[in-house]
Design an enzyme around this catalytic site. Structure first.
Site, PDB file in Angstrom:
ATOM      1  N   LYS A 176       0.847  -1.191   0.000  1.00 23.20           N
ATOM      2  CA  LYS A 176       0.000   0.000   0.000  1.00 23.20           C
ATOM      3  C   LYS A 176       0.889   1.250   0.000  1.00 23.20           C
ATOM      4  O   LYS A 176       2.066   1.187   0.385  1.00 23.20           O
ATOM      5  CB  LYS A 176      -0.874  -0.009   1.243  1.00 23.20           C
ATOM      6  CG  LYS A 176      -0.059  -0.021   2.536  1.00 23.20           C
ATOM      7  CD  LYS A 176      -0.908  -0.301   3.757  1.00 23.20           C
ATOM      8  CE  LYS A 176      -0.055  -0.251   5.011  1.00 23.20           C
ATOM      9  NZ  LYS A 176      -0.667  -0.874   6.157  1.00 23.20           N
ATOM     10  N   ARG A 273     -10.365  -0.029  14.605  1.00 25.08           N
ATOM     11  CA  ARG A 273     -10.227   0.700  13.349  1.00 25.08           C
ATOM     12  C   ARG A 273     -11.263   0.117  12.402  1.00 25.08           C
ATOM     13  O   ARG A 273     -12.416   0.475  12.483  1.00 25.08           O
ATOM     14  CB  ARG A 273      -8.787   0.589  12.825  1.00 25.08           C
ATOM     15  CG  ARG A 273      -8.462   1.570  11.733  1.00 25.08           C
ATOM     16  CD  ARG A 273      -6.984   1.611  11.386  1.00 25.08           C
ATOM     17  NE  ARG A 273      -6.493   0.390  10.762  1.00 25.08           N
ATOM     18  CZ  ARG A 273      -5.241   0.228  10.318  1.00 25.08           C
ATOM     19  NH1 ARG A 273      -4.365   1.210  10.440  1.00 25.08           N
ATOM     20  NH2 ARG A 273      -4.860  -0.894   9.751  1.00 25.08           N
ATOM     21  N   TYR A 401      15.704  31.656   6.367  1.00 22.27           N
ATOM     22  CA  TYR A 401      14.465  32.356   6.730  1.00 22.27           C
ATOM     23  C   TYR A 401      14.387  32.646   8.225  1.00 22.27           C
ATOM     24  O   TYR A 401      14.746  31.800   9.048  1.00 22.27           O
ATOM     25  CB  TYR A 401      13.252  31.495   6.382  1.00 22.27           C
ATOM     26  CG  TYR A 401      12.907  31.473   4.909  1.00 22.27           C
ATOM     27  CD1 TYR A 401      12.658  32.648   4.209  1.00 22.27           C
ATOM     28  CD2 TYR A 401      12.813  30.256   4.237  1.00 22.27           C
ATOM     29  CE1 TYR A 401      12.326  32.610   2.863  1.00 22.27           C
ATOM     30  CE2 TYR A 401      12.480  30.207   2.894  1.00 22.27           C
ATOM     31  CZ  TYR A 401      12.242  31.398   2.213  1.00 22.27           C
ATOM     32  OH  TYR A 401      11.911  31.362   0.891  1.00 22.27           O
TER      33      TYR A 401
HETATM   34  C1  LIG Z   1       0.062  -1.720   6.922  1.00 17.33           C
HETATM   35  C2  LIG Z   1      -0.511  -2.918   7.519  1.00 17.33           C
HETATM   36  C3  LIG Z   1       0.301  -4.003   7.885  1.00 17.33           C
HETATM   37  C4  LIG Z   1       1.804  -3.963   7.838  1.00 17.33           C
HETATM   38  O1  LIG Z   1       2.327  -3.338   8.997  1.00 17.33           O
HETATM   39  P1  LIG Z   1       3.884  -3.297   9.258  1.00 17.33           P
HETATM   40  O2  LIG Z   1       4.000  -2.764  10.624  1.00 17.33           O
HETATM   41  O3  LIG Z   1       4.437  -2.362   8.248  1.00 17.33           O
HETATM   42  O4  LIG Z   1       4.377  -4.665   9.090  1.00 17.33           O
HETATM   43  C5  LIG Z   1      -0.316  -5.156   8.303  1.00 17.33           C
HETATM   44  N1  LIG Z   1      -1.663  -5.234   8.396  1.00 17.33           N
HETATM   45  C6  LIG Z   1      -2.469  -4.207   8.086  1.00 17.33           C
HETATM   46  C7  LIG Z   1      -3.940  -4.370   8.224  1.00 17.33           C
HETATM   47  C8  LIG Z   1      -1.918  -3.012   7.653  1.00 17.33           C
HETATM   48  O5  LIG Z   1      -2.729  -1.983   7.373  1.00 17.33           O
END
Ligand SMILES: *Cc1c(COP(=O)(O)O)cnc(C)c1O
Length: 507
Positions: A176, A273, A401
């Site tokens: 993702k 969530r 700045y």
């Molecule tokens: C992003 C995500 C992961 C991966 O998490 P990491 O800490 O990067 O391994 C696993 N499960 C879900 C549902 C996620 O959204």
């Protein structure tokens, strides 16, 4: 663990005058030469040039050594050979044609290199001959801020996780958000080549992008939109179903289309969530029972604090809740979907959470809070920029700045080509962040600007404009830098803007 071999890296680089460089300039022995020569074949259309140094510590008498070397290169149709060093000069007579020089510097001064064009140039030199100077004279200067992604290191890390989870557990690669900023297509490609069982994206369009770029592995979508079901199905993307309205929508869609559809059921065991609550399970089972055209490929949940031993009890509670619920659902379905709950941190910290599949995200890049794991992993990401300008600053003058950067004594600053628009947070101004220049750490001075920032280089000798500055990945770890910016590696990685060039490296 612990000791790692010195990187013997071979780099393929763009050269000036349409040359292609095969930079294997860290070792020069017969075996290395034997391995490198076949690389010429990738560039049939170019003239072949070989630049080699003396061969040192081969244990072979010179006469014999050079007989073997010339034999190796005889059939390669090499148009030009350049030798560096006294030994090779002594053995000149073995070669049909060769130009020799005593040092890399004398070759550069000779002007011989400027005659090279449209060639593939293989460079093999023992370390002491400083071939990096020759490479430097031949390579196209990129002069841009770039994120280097070491694919071999990624592959190594993946193998490490394979060994930790064993052969009965699958891996889902979390790609993702452009694979955390590393580039979704390239990362997905390497994961796919390595036989990853599943990939996951956050949104449908991310999955479509992967499908349009040669990714055929199964892909789960975490935030499916009802309006996008058509698109999902036509691109063979599999939705994560996390509430009753989505379940009803996908049921209706599959009935109308008269299609069986693969879905993933997300349970909320404490993250609060997405996902069905534990109290939803009986109703969920009843409904799924009425929807035989939906095929539950997996059941998943997400851990809220697997990285923190302080929350061990809660994490174990989540794992147990999940197993119980997944068991009940599987029993009722009459078949066993894949169960998965472990993110990166849980792979190392909670072997009991491996189950059928683990979801690997951040740790594939070598980032981990667990020291055992960290030692076993290799760093994948290196962010680099360069010096645009160097200036002397007199005592009392200010930098940048708001005139926040102050010099108490006469000093020197370098202006670097990275700013907050590239993802270098403003929180890293005024000495909170450091850059590695010539192996030394240089603190920021003044505020970070949009496209640039300034660092104090008063103590650094011999630097010049165009020199490289490492943001993280060398001496500075991404985790440390994220801490200095009061954030976490995830945010820092995904904030690296799209104008930063991504470069993929194989060693
Ligand atoms: C992003 C995500 C992961 C991966 O998490 P990491 O800490 O990067 O391994 C696993 N499960 C879900 C549902 C996620 O959204």
């Amino acid at each position: 663990m612990g000791i790692k071999p010195i990187s013997m890296r071979l780099e393929i680089k763009e050269g000036v005058r349409n040359n292609q460089l095969i930079d294997d300039s860290y070792n020069n022995d017969l075996d290395g030469l034997k391995l490198a020569l076949p690389l010429y074949r990738r560039y049939e259309e170019k003239k072949k040039v070989l630049i080699i140094s003396d061969f040192i510590e081969t244990g072979i008498a010179e006469e014999e050594l050079y007989r073997q070397i010339t034999q190796l290169i005889e059939n390669q149709k090499i148009e030009k050979i350049i030798g560096i060093g006294a030994q090779i000069e002594r053995n000149k007579h073995h070669f049909k044609q060769i130009h020799t020089y005593s040092t890399a510097e004398s070759l550069i001064e000779s002007g011989d290199l400027t005659g090279l064009h449209d060639s593939v140039i293989l460079l093999k030199g023992a370390r002491k001959f400083a071939f990096e100077k020759i490479v430097n004279a031949l390579e196209t200067k990129t002069h841009c801020t770039q994120l280097e992604i070491n694919l071999d290191a990624l592959q190594h890390n993946l193998s490490y996780y394979r060994s930790v989870i064993g052969t009965n557990t699958k891996i889902m690669g979390m790609v993702k958000a452009q694979a955390y900023g590393a580039g979704a297509v390239e990362i997905a490609k390497i994961l796919q080549t390595q036989g990853i069982e599943y990939l996951t994206v956050a949104y449908t369009d991310e999955g479509v992008h992967l499908r349009n770029n040669g990714i055929y592995s199964p892909i789960m979508v975490m935030n499916p939109q009802v309006e996008e079901f058509d698109k999902m199905v036509s691109y063979a993307l599999e939705p994560e179903i996390y509430n009753f309205s989505l379940l009803a929508a996908i049921d209706e869609y599959s009935t109308n289309q008269n299609k069986n559809i693969k879905i993933h059921i997300k349970l909320d065991t404490g993250m609060k969530r997405l996902g069905f609550e534990m109290s939803d399970i009986p109703k969920l089972m009843d409904e799924l029972n009425q929807m035989p055209q939906l095929w539950v490929v997996s059941i998943l949940s997400h851990l809220a604090a697997s990285e923190n031993p302080k929350h061990k009890e809660f994490t174990l509670y989540q794992i147990n809740q999940f197993k119980e619920a997944a068991q009940a659902i599987s029993d009722r379905l009459g078949y066993k979907p894949l169960w998965h709950i472990a993110n990166s941190a849980a792979i190392q910290n909670y072997p009991e959470a491996h189950l059928d599949m683990v979801r690997l995200g951040i740790s594939m890049y070598g980032i981990s809070g667990n020291s055992v794991e960290k030692n076993a992993l290799e760093n994948v990401l290196t962010l680099k920029t360069f010096i645009s300008q160097i200036k002397n600053v007199a005592k009392g003058e200010t930098v940048g700045y708001g005139r926040i950067g102050q010099f108490e004594e006469d000093g020197k600053i370098a202006t670097l080509a990275i700013g907050y628009a590239d993802g270098y947070s403003r929180a890293l101004g005024n000495g909170q962040g450091v850059f590695e220049i010539h192996g030394q750490l240089c603190p920021t001075i003044g505020s970070i600007c949009m496209d640039m920032c300034m660092v104090d280089v008063s103590k650094i000798k011999g630097i010049k404009e165009g020199d490289e500055a490492i943001v993280f990945g060398g001496k500075i770890q991404l985790g440390q830098l994220a801490k200095s910016a009061q954030t976490i590696p995830y945010e820092m990685m995904t904030s690296i803007s799209s104008r930063v060039k991504r470069i993929y490296i194989r060693e």
